[in-house]
Scaffold this motif. Structure first.
Motif: not given
Length: 313
Positions: A33-34, A37
């Motif tokens: 997810q990072q 993002t």
């Protein structure tokens, strides 16, 4: 239509921006997810800067384009509703085969599975897949946001409709697709690029010219022409057509080409000589390299804008 990008690295981000500029809904997939993002933040920053400088592509505002781009870490959810999937993972055959194997199990019969690979042959990537007729390579040139060429390379079993749909999609988003009739190592762009690099390396290694002057021959010589016309049209215009050019220069070309040496090793003294010259011009530290890349991309943006203006003029 929904366009889906596999992994959120440099090429994936740039592809996403190209498609969003054309009004397509884009979904970036990554396992972390990072990473997603960070990619979305990077895209926002780039689009805002492009908008401020007047180089943002498309008729939509930056905010409107950003609203079309999302991210996802769930593979099945990410591909739902997708009509075109562009894989943008690192140039690793095992990794790419694993990803296409996963996709092969969950996509429908109307989704195009495309790879951004710059050198892996379609037969190595797609052999054994159930949806092989829907598989194709669409190799962009970095950075695809400013350099529009896309090499479309089919697998021998790729359905002709997959080729035509991919070609039409690339035209629709403003890229310049070219169709390869069959696969070949390096495709076309890298074969031409490596031919130039090899002779450049030999000329520097033989002490004919310095590394910086060699680059000047391209940037202020051949590159000036090749920004607008290719080598075959250059031949055509430099004489009274191709046949006349061959009549005039074929013996001279053959004489020169027969003096070309073997494929270089790209190591040893020549490597050190080229490295030193390039490092003196652009120190090998992130600050200087990033600054020069930004300058390069701004030049490409201005050139792309000029080429569009000249085509429409």
């Amino acid at each position: 239509a929904n366009i889906y990008f596999f992994f959120s690295g440099l090429i994936g981000r740039s592809w996403a921006m190209v498609f969003a500029a054309a009004g397509f809904k884009v979904n970036l997939y990554d396992i972390v997810q990072q990473q997603i993002t960070g990619a979305l933040e990077n895209i926002r920053k780039q689009m805002k800067e492009l908008e401020e400088s007047g180089f943002l592509k498309g008729a939509l505002s930056a905010e409107q384009q950003l609203a079309l781009i999302s991210g996802c870490t769930d593979l099945k959810a990410a591909v739902e509703g997708a009509t075109f999937i562009q894989e943008c993972t690192p140039e690793n055959l095992d990794l790419k085969k694993k990803i296409f194997g996963q996709l092969d199990l969950i996509v429908g019969d109307n989704v195009i599975l495309s790879s951004s690979t710059s050198c892996l042959l379609p037969t190595k990537l797609f052999n054994g897949l159930k949806h092989i007729k829907q598989c194709i390579v669409a190799h962009p040139v970095n950075p695809p946001y400013f350099v529009p060429l896309v090499e479309i390379v089919p697998h021998p079993e790729t359905d002709p409709s997959t080729i035509e749909r991919t070609y039409a999609l690339m035209k629709k988003i403003g890229q310049s697709p070219v169709k390869l009739n069959k696969e070949i190592e390096g495709f076309v762009l890298n074969r031409l690029q490596y031919a130039v690099i090899s002779e450049a390396w030999r000329l520097v290694g033989e002490g004919v010219v310095s590394p910086t002057d060699l680059d000047l021959v391209m940037s202020d010589g051949l590159g000036m022409r090749y920004a607008f016309i290719g080598p075959l049209e250059t031949m055509h215009l430099n004489a009274e057509g191709i046949s006349n050019y061959c009549e005039r220069y074929r013996e001279g070309m053959k004489l020169v080409l027969n003096t070309f040496g073997p494929v270089p090793e790209y190591s040893g003294e020549v490597e050190q000589k080229v490295h030193q010259a390039m490092s003196e011009k652009i120190p090998v530290v992130p600050k200087h390299l990033d600054s020069r890349r930004e300058w390069r991309d701004e030049c490409l943006a201005r050139l792309a804008k000029l080429k569009i203006q000249m085509k429409s003029g």
